[in-house]
Each structure stands twice: as C-alpha cells, then as structure tokens.
Design a protein around this motif. Structure first.
Motif, PDB file in Angstrom:
ATOM      1  N   MET A   1      21.833 -36.961   7.731  1.00  0.00           N
ATOM      2  CA  MET A   1      20.884 -38.132   7.394  1.00  0.00           C
ATOM      3  C   MET A   1      21.542 -39.323   7.721  1.00  0.00           C
ATOM      4  N   ASP A   2      20.878 -40.122   8.620  1.00  0.00           N
ATOM      5  CA  ASP A   2      21.379 -41.374   8.769  1.00  0.00           C
ATOM      6  C   ASP A   2      20.992 -42.638   7.905  1.00  0.00           C
ATOM      7  N   ASN A   3      21.585 -43.648   7.776  1.00  0.00           N
ATOM      8  CA  ASN A   3      21.287 -44.820   6.839  1.00  0.00           C
ATOM      9  C   ASN A   3      20.061 -45.153   6.931  1.00  0.00           C
ATOM     10  N   HIS A   4      19.296 -45.049   8.125  1.00  0.00           N
ATOM     11  CA  HIS A   4      18.145 -45.777   8.403  1.00  0.00           C
ATOM     12  C   HIS A   4      16.831 -44.661   8.296  1.00  0.00           C
ATOM     13  N   LYS A   5      17.253 -43.369   7.959  1.00  0.00           N
ATOM     14  CA  LYS A   5      16.057 -42.441   7.984  1.00  0.00           C
ATOM     15  C   LYS A   5      15.612 -42.712   6.364  1.00  0.00           C
ATOM     16  N   GLN A   6      14.094 -42.360   6.603  1.00  0.00           N
ATOM     17  CA  GLN A   6      13.390 -42.331   5.466  1.00  0.00           C
ATOM     18  C   GLN A   6      13.671 -41.216   4.357  1.00  0.00           C
ATOM     19  N   LEU A   7      13.912 -41.533   3.131  1.00  0.00           N
ATOM     20  CA  LEU A   7      13.885 -40.259   2.359  1.00  0.00           C
ATOM     21  C   LEU A   7      12.534 -39.905   1.794  1.00  0.00           C
ATOM     22  N   THR A   8      11.978 -38.892   2.071  1.00  0.00           N
ATOM     23  CA  THR A   8      10.634 -38.591   1.319  1.00  0.00           C
ATOM     24  C   THR A   8      10.948 -37.431   0.391  1.00  0.00           C
ATOM     25  N   ILE A   9      10.459 -37.861  -0.832  1.00  0.00           N
ATOM     26  CA  ILE A   9      10.708 -37.047  -1.847  1.00  0.00           C
ATOM     27  C   ILE A   9       9.675 -36.251  -2.680  1.00  0.00           C
ATOM     28  N   GLY A  10       9.763 -34.929  -2.758  1.00  0.00           N
ATOM     29  CA  GLY A  10       8.942 -34.196  -3.650  1.00  0.00           C
ATOM     30  C   GLY A  10       9.597 -34.040  -4.987  1.00  0.00           C
ATOM     31  N   LEU A  11       8.773 -34.600  -5.935  1.00  0.00           N
ATOM     32  CA  LEU A  11       9.234 -34.612  -7.382  1.00  0.00           C
ATOM     33  C   LEU A  11       8.703 -33.380  -8.198  1.00  0.00           C
ATOM     34  N   PHE A  12       9.649 -32.851  -8.917  1.00  0.00           N
ATOM     35  CA  PHE A  12       9.044 -31.904  -9.881  1.00  0.00           C
ATOM     36  C   PHE A  12       9.386 -32.079 -11.270  1.00  0.00           C
ATOM     37  N   GLY A  13       8.318 -32.558 -12.002  1.00  0.00           N
ATOM     38  CA  GLY A  13       8.383 -33.119 -13.369  1.00  0.00           C
ATOM     39  C   GLY A  13       7.881 -34.455 -13.532  1.00  0.00           C
ATOM     40  N   SER A  65       7.299 -29.948   5.638  1.00  0.00           N
ATOM     41  CA  SER A  65       8.260 -30.224   6.375  1.00  0.00           C
ATOM     42  C   SER A  65       8.740 -31.825   6.287  1.00  0.00           C
ATOM     43  N   SER A  66       7.670 -32.552   5.962  1.00  0.00           N
ATOM     44  CA  SER A  66       7.941 -34.124   5.875  1.00  0.00           C
ATOM     45  C   SER A  66       8.872 -34.293   4.776  1.00  0.00           C
ATOM     46  N   ILE A  67       8.712 -33.406   3.725  1.00  0.00           N
ATOM     47  CA  ILE A  67       9.721 -33.707   2.643  1.00  0.00           C
ATOM     48  C   ILE A  67      11.021 -33.234   2.737  1.00  0.00           C
ATOM     49  N   ASN A  68      11.966 -34.328   2.674  1.00  0.00           N
ATOM     50  CA  ASN A  68      13.359 -33.844   2.796  1.00  0.00           C
ATOM     51  C   ASN A  68      14.555 -33.858   1.648  1.00  0.00           C
ATOM     52  N   VAL A  69      13.780 -34.413   0.643  1.00  0.00           N
ATOM     53  CA  VAL A  69      14.586 -34.355  -0.533  1.00  0.00           C
ATOM     54  C   VAL A  69      13.579 -33.901  -1.815  1.00  0.00           C
ATOM     55  N   ILE A  70      14.269 -32.941  -2.460  1.00  0.00           N
ATOM     56  CA  ILE A  70      13.672 -32.330  -3.685  1.00  0.00           C
ATOM     57  C   ILE A  70      14.200 -32.819  -4.952  1.00  0.00           C
ATOM     58  N   ALA A 311      23.116 -41.649  -2.424  1.00  0.00           N
ATOM     59  CA  ALA A 311      24.224 -40.865  -1.760  1.00  0.00           C
ATOM     60  C   ALA A 311      23.667 -40.266  -0.597  1.00  0.00           C
ATOM     61  N   LEU A 312      22.510 -39.514  -0.534  1.00  0.00           N
ATOM     62  CA  LEU A 312      22.106 -38.437   0.517  1.00  0.00           C
ATOM     63  C   LEU A 312      22.004 -39.392   1.500  1.00  0.00           C
ATOM     64  N   ARG A 313      21.916 -40.841   1.797  1.00  0.00           N
ATOM     65  CA  ARG A 313      21.717 -41.534   2.862  1.00  0.00           C
ATOM     66  C   ARG A 313      22.972 -41.271   3.993  1.00  0.00           C
ATOM     67  N   TYR A 314      24.079 -41.095   2.898  1.00  0.00           N
ATOM     68  CA  TYR A 314      25.277 -40.937   4.006  1.00  0.00           C
ATOM     69  C   TYR A 314      25.835 -39.507   3.656  1.00  0.00           C
ATOM     70  N   GLN A 315      24.967 -38.541   3.693  1.00  0.00           N
ATOM     71  CA  GLN A 315      25.479 -37.229   3.813  1.00  0.00           C
ATOM     72  C   GLN A 315      26.318 -36.778   2.533  1.00  0.00           C
TER      73      GLN A 315
END
Length: 419
Positions: A1-13, A65-70, A311-315
């Motif tokens: 994941m590069d720094n510019h990539k949008q983090l799209t979150i699926g939230l549980f709870g 597939s557009s959600i990359n972070v849970i 932190a996920l922005r820089y793997q």
C-alpha cells in the motif's frame, strides 16, 4: 500500500469504540481513510450516523473488493475470529481491538499472517492509548528486556483507587465504577482478572516470544480484596494494584502472572490511578521506561485503532522478532513468591506449604500473615482464592531459588508460634 492510496474501511461494531473511530476519522482528513460500510447486529437501534452506512450482512463488507481494511471492534470473540480470518484470507488488512479473541486464537492468527502476508494490527487491544506493542516490537531485543509490569485494566484500577482514597469497600467501589461506565453490568471479566490476562498473554509474545494460552498464566482479580487489606497497606505506606508482571529469571526463563500486589509509593505504578493504565519496562541499558495513559474509553481506544490504520499506509506489520528471529523464552514456575494473605480462619490455610512465615497477626477480626510460598503452590491449587481468603503479592515478590535457600538459613523459624 503506498502512502497515497486511499484506505477504504469496513467497520464491524458501532459501540463505544466504533463510534469513537467514526468521529475521529472525520476529524483527520489527512489520513485518506474513510469508512465505506459498518456492520451491526441490531438494525433498529438509533445511531449518530447516516442510515445508508449500516448493514447487518457481514459478507457485504468481507466480499467487497473495494474495501482494503477491516476494523473489528465487536464483543463476541468467536464472531470476531470468523471476521478477522475471513478478511485476511480475502486479502484485506485487519485492525482489531478484541483482546479475548486474540488471546484465544493467537496461534491461528500467527499462522494466518504468515499464510496471507497481510497485516493484522491490534494495539488497541492491549492498553488503549498506550503504544506498548509497537514499543516491544521495535525497541527491545530479547537479551535486553529484563522485566515488564503493568496495570492493564482500567476498571479494576478505578475500583482499587476508590477503595483506597475514599475508603469504600469493594462492593460500593464496584457500583460506582458501573454508574460511571468504567465497569460492565456483568463485571466479572474485569474484576476476576480475565481482561488483564487476555492482554498479558499476547503482550508476552511481543515481549519474550512466549505463545501461552491465557489459562497457562496464573491470574486472579480483585474480588477478594478487603477494606481491611487496604488498611494494612495504608499502615505500611503501600498501595494495592492489580499488576500484570513478567520477569526474566537467572535461568533464562520467564516468571509471569497477573495478581493483586502491594506497590511501594515511589513505584511508577503507584502513580497510576482511576481508569488509567501504566506500563514499566526495564531493560539492560535503558533502565526503566514508564508509559502512562488512558486505558479505556471511546477516544483513547479509537486513537490506538487510528494509529494502526495510519501504519498500514506504509505496509507496517508486526515482525514478532522474539518469536521468529530469536529463541523464544518459556514460562517457568520454578521460583518462590512473598505473599500477604488475609483470612477469617487459619484452618483453611495450609501452613506447611510455606517455606517460612515472617509476620503473623491474629489479633484482629481479619487475620493475616506474610510468608514465602513456592510459585507452583499458587499455580496448582485454589485454596488461596477460597473461603474469603485474599492473596496479595509483596512489593518485590519474586525470589529465585538460590536466594530462598540463603534467606531460609537466616530467617527466624516462626513455625513454633503458629502451631
């Protein structure tokens, strides 16, 4: 994941932590992270967010597939594990705050991270706002970490603070904690020590490479602590805290437990009051480092989740250096501990199990003694939790076996007084 990539979150709870995260993300646009969907159980409940954000179908999030972070902040451990394992297998990074789930499934979660190569971060599961996992991961080598001791449960710390400072008994202090929202309506997870030992089991992995089940670690809560114990502590100028402890012994193994303990007034942990958490790490060359912060609550916990998301922005991934790159250490019961025991009737106390007894007070309605026990006696029996007995460790509780033999030669044998 590069720094510019949008983090799209699926939230549980969407409880205290989930809603906290939702609000915090709205105030941090620079993070380039947004919540696309939130999975909840009860569709009818009124929530402070647009209706279209919510779903009751977990697959709608897990298969998108557009959600990359849970981000998983629910209370049920089994459901949480299903969500996390499915998400990792579906190629998504995961951030979690579920200490029970992590503790119960640690080995499977370690394997999933290896198999999928995805990040699984859970700073929020340990001490809310204190970055203890990241510090253990990044700064401490196995050889250098002497000990780590901590107050990791805000609810019990709040109750003990009130017992001390306002001279409340346990029941009244618990009621107050419940009224203020620091303790659940069923407080057993906190007051019986489960919450603390769940956290301790995976903190031991980051500290020493130990992968123990929480049930392998000796633990107790604060339910049996009496107002009379607080009185004795005050006379001796000590505090009582529920302390999670791990110390490397001379034999290279680790002594670890979560038990009530007397704490000296100049100890960093004595400074930790109410719902705060504190961690003291002692290492070979840095001496002691003390971390202090809020251990519970909406925004403090959300801040740790946020830190993991960023932190996920820089793997970023946990490397589990102590487990994979060093020889992992192991737990041992081969040492002694100095304990304070208060009780109603000596007949329930197996005096013959003590190496020696240093103090003995039978004059009060609540009797107590101070003595030295093999740790295996605490691990393998339960008499010290029964019949209204209260066990609290002495301030410097751990005595290695060589020291025991020396002390024993010097110590006054009080057995005659006790018989």
């Amino acid at each position: 994941m590069d720094n510019h990539k949008q983090l799209t979150i699926g939230l549980f709870g969407f409880g205290v932590v989930g809603e906290g995260l939702y609000k915090v993300l709205q105030q941090t646009p620079s993070l380039k992270a947004s919540i696309k969907k939130v999975c909840i159980k009860d569709a009818g409940k009124k929530r402070n967010a647009p209706d279209e954000l919510f779903t009751t179908d977990k697959d709608e999030i897990l298969n998108d597939s557009s959600i990359n972070v849970i981000v998983e902040v629910i209370n049920e451990a089994d459901a949480a594990f299903q969500i996390v394992s499915t998400a990792l297998k579906n190629g998504k990074h995961v951030v979690s705050a579920s200490k029970k789930m992590i503790s119960e499934n640690l080995n499977s979660l370690l394997q999933l991270q290896k198999d999928t190569g995805k990040s699984f971060l859970y700073e929020a599961a340990a001490c809310a706002s204190i970055p203890v996992i990241r510090n253990l991961e990044e700064y401490y080598d196995n050889d250098l970490l002497h000990s780590i001791k901590a107050i990791v449960n805000g609810s019990t710390n709040f109750i003990l603070t009130k017992m001390f400072e306002e001279k409340l008994d346990f029941k009244s202090a618990l009621l107050l904690a419940q009224q203020l929202g620091f303790a659940e309506s069923d407080p057993s997870l906190d007051v019986d020590g489960y919450d603390a030992v769940y956290k301790w089991s995976f903190l031991l992995t980051h500290a020493y490479g130990i992968t123990a089940q929480y049930s392998d670690i000796v633990f107790n809560g604060i339910r049996n602590i009496h107002a009379a114990d607080a009185l004795v502590a005050r006379e001796k100028n000590l505090d009582i805290k529920l302390v999670a402890s791990a110390q490397k012994l001379n034999n290279g193994k680790v002594a670890a437990f979560v038990l009530p303990q007397f704490v000296e007034k100049d100890d960093h942990l004595s400074f930790v009051k109410n719902e705060y958490n504190g961690v003291v790490i002692e290492s070979g060359f840095a001496d002691k480092q003390f971390f202090y912060g809020k251990g519970a609550g909406s925004f403090p916990t959300a801040s740790a989740v946020l830190s993991d998301i960023s932190a996920l922005r820089y793997q970023y991934q946990y490397e589990y250096k102590k487990l994979y790159h060093h020889s992992p250490l192991e737990l041992t019961d081969e040492y002694h501990v100095k304990v304070f025991l208060s009780f109603d009737d000596i007949k329930y106390i197996p005096k013959d199990k003590f190496e020696w007894i240093e103090e003995w007070h039978a004059d009060k309605e609540r009797k107590y003694l101070v003595g030295v026990l093999p740790f295996s006696e605490i691990k393998n029996t339960t008499w010290w939790k029964e019949n209204n007995t209260s066990l609290i460790l002495a301030p410097k509780a751990i005595i290695e076996d060589v020291a025991v033999r020396k002390l024993k030669q010097k110590s006054l044998q009080l057995a005659g007084i006790l018989d």
